[in-house]
Design an enzyme around this catalytic site. Sequence first.
Site, PDB file in Angstrom:
ATOM      1  N   GLY A 203       1.649   8.560  10.288  1.00 59.90           N
ATOM      2  CA  GLY A 203       1.512   8.584   8.824  1.00 59.90           C
ATOM      3  C   GLY A 203       1.911   9.907   8.195  1.00 59.90           C
TER       4      GLY A 203
ATOM      5  CD  GLU B 253      -3.029  -4.579   8.763  1.00 57.42           C
ATOM      6  OE1 GLU B 253      -2.998  -5.550   8.003  1.00 57.42           O
ATOM      7  OE2 GLU B 253      -2.696  -3.434   8.424  1.00 57.42           O
TER       8      GLU B 253
ATOM      9  CE  LYS C 181       1.787   4.263  14.283  1.00 53.61           C
ATOM     10  NZ  LYS C 181       0.358   4.120  13.979  1.00 53.61           N
TER      11      LYS C 181
ATOM     12  CB  THR D  42      -0.896  -0.025   1.264  1.00 55.27           C
ATOM     13  OG1 THR D  42      -1.591  -1.262   1.282  1.00 55.27           O
ATOM     14  CG2 THR D  42      -1.891   1.104   1.266  1.00 55.27           C
TER      15      THR D  42
ATOM     16  CB  ILE E 109       0.788  14.018  11.245  1.00 54.11           C
ATOM     17  CG1 ILE E 109      -0.707  13.737  11.100  1.00 54.11           C
ATOM     18  CG2 ILE E 109       1.028  15.258  12.103  1.00 54.11           C
ATOM     19  CD1 ILE E 109      -1.407  13.450  12.429  1.00 54.11           C
TER      20      ILE E 109
ATOM     21  N   GLY F 185     -11.606  -2.520   5.935  1.00 51.31           N
ATOM     22  CA  GLY F 185     -10.180  -2.479   5.615  1.00 51.31           C
ATOM     23  C   GLY F 185      -9.376  -1.568   6.531  1.00 51.31           C
TER      24      GLY F 185
HETATM   25  N1  HSE Z   1      -2.287   0.359  11.872  1.00 56.97           N
HETATM   26  C1  HSE Z   1      -2.001   1.746  12.044  1.00 56.97           C
HETATM   27  C2  HSE Z   1      -3.250   2.486  12.442  1.00 56.97           C
HETATM   28  C3  HSE Z   1      -1.463   2.412  10.823  1.00 56.97           C
HETATM   29  O1  HSE Z   1      -4.328   1.912  12.514  1.00 56.97           O
HETATM   30  O2  HSE Z   1      -3.145   3.673  12.696  1.00 56.97           O
HETATM   31  C4  HSE Z   1      -0.022   2.147  10.616  1.00 56.97           C
HETATM   32  O3  HSE Z   1       0.734   2.626  11.672  1.00 56.97           O
END
Ligand code: HSE
Length: 440
Positions: free
Chosen positions: A134, A190, A205, A13, A136, A187
């Site tokens: 992501g 996961e 993070k 992706t 940001i 989606g």
């Molecule tokens: N799985 C993460 C989320 C995205 O749901 O924010 C990738 O870090």
Amino acid sequence: MKPVKVGLLGIGTVGTGTFNVLHRNQEEIRRRAGRGIEIAMVADLNTTRATEITQGRCRVVADAWQVVNDPEIDIVIELIGGYGIAKELVLAAIANGKHVVTANKALLATHGNEIFRAAQDKGVMVAFEAAVAGGIPIIKALREGLTANRIQWVAGIINGTTNFILSEMRDKGLDFGSVLKQAQELGYAEADPTFDIEGVDAAHKATLMAAIAFGIPVQFDKAYVEGITRLQSCDIAFAEQLGYRIKLLGIAKRVQNQGAEAIELRVHPTLIPAKRLIANVEGAMNAVLVQGDAVGATLYYGKGAGSEPTASAVIADLVDITRLATADPEHRVPHLAFQPDAMSDIQIVPMSEVCTSYYLRMRVKDQPGVLADITRILADGDISIDAMLQKEPGDGESQTDIIILTHLTREKHVLAAIERMQSLPTVLGAVTRIRMEELN
Ligand code: HSE
């Protein structure tokens, strides 16, 4: 000047987004970077799909080692994920003198110290804007934009899957299980959403943000991690009645603990006042609130996942590296914001010593003396009540819920009080405990 040659490991992706945005905006990017940036090679086990995506515009191989060992490649983008082969490839790319861009928070939160040290020794950069929130640019903001500040705390909604689930639970009054199923169908989540719903992804993070905010090594093993799997929709509704929203927050905070400066590093469901901007971040969106001593509060909001939002962060790192590649390594921005010889050994506070206020909910028998027993236990533990809510029992019911909000209290004192409450014959089942943060 010749374009910078990039090798991409994994064209899923985010890799597809990176490939497409780099092509679409190549002229703008070249004008900003001062040179063209060209993905020259893509490694993916699914070469058929990779060939379809790249449409003959670069070389496609199945073997990632061909990329990290190719002398033509200047920068390797690692989008494989996980700690196994990804770690070996990243370390090999560094050893081969290549700069690395990665979105792999799990890898950096657990092995970052080793990886950054290797990069430092070799004089190459490891950039990871895409690893946190992501699209940001929070790494850039913390590491550069806020560099004048002594950061006091960082609190973020840094997992979109769980924020989507919590938003749906609140909006529709649904329970966790059914919203999770819906999130998987859409989606967002996961097939195996464990890292998201158990708070592990957010803790990876938060670990990276804590390192950059306070100049400490990455210490995922010291993070307290609690996800949202046990959260009940009734607690979301009660919180709402009391003027709060429940969010899964990643928190990194500078505190005093037993007379010494220390850092709290924790991820857990948190009640925050509904009037705060961050409390109104809904759906799969991310937001990070940073409190600096000079700037005050700053808030960063955007898409924390997805193909092109994450590609935006990957490409920003490619441009940074392209601009800085010719600078002396010691004149570049340090990986963790602070110079490697100026890192702090300030300790992470064990969760039992952390002080917050608490939301407590207990199911009780509706009979005289119940409340007196509960408040006596809290008083014995030196826990002060801030607010209380008792629901009228339903028709014909002899049980009810009591909700208590406490003032600031040490975690271990609350846990001890909860244990005593649960042993009362009038308290039915487990006491629910959710931490609170005022974020002001
Ligand atoms: N799985 C993460 C989320 C995205 O749901 O924010 C990738 O870090």
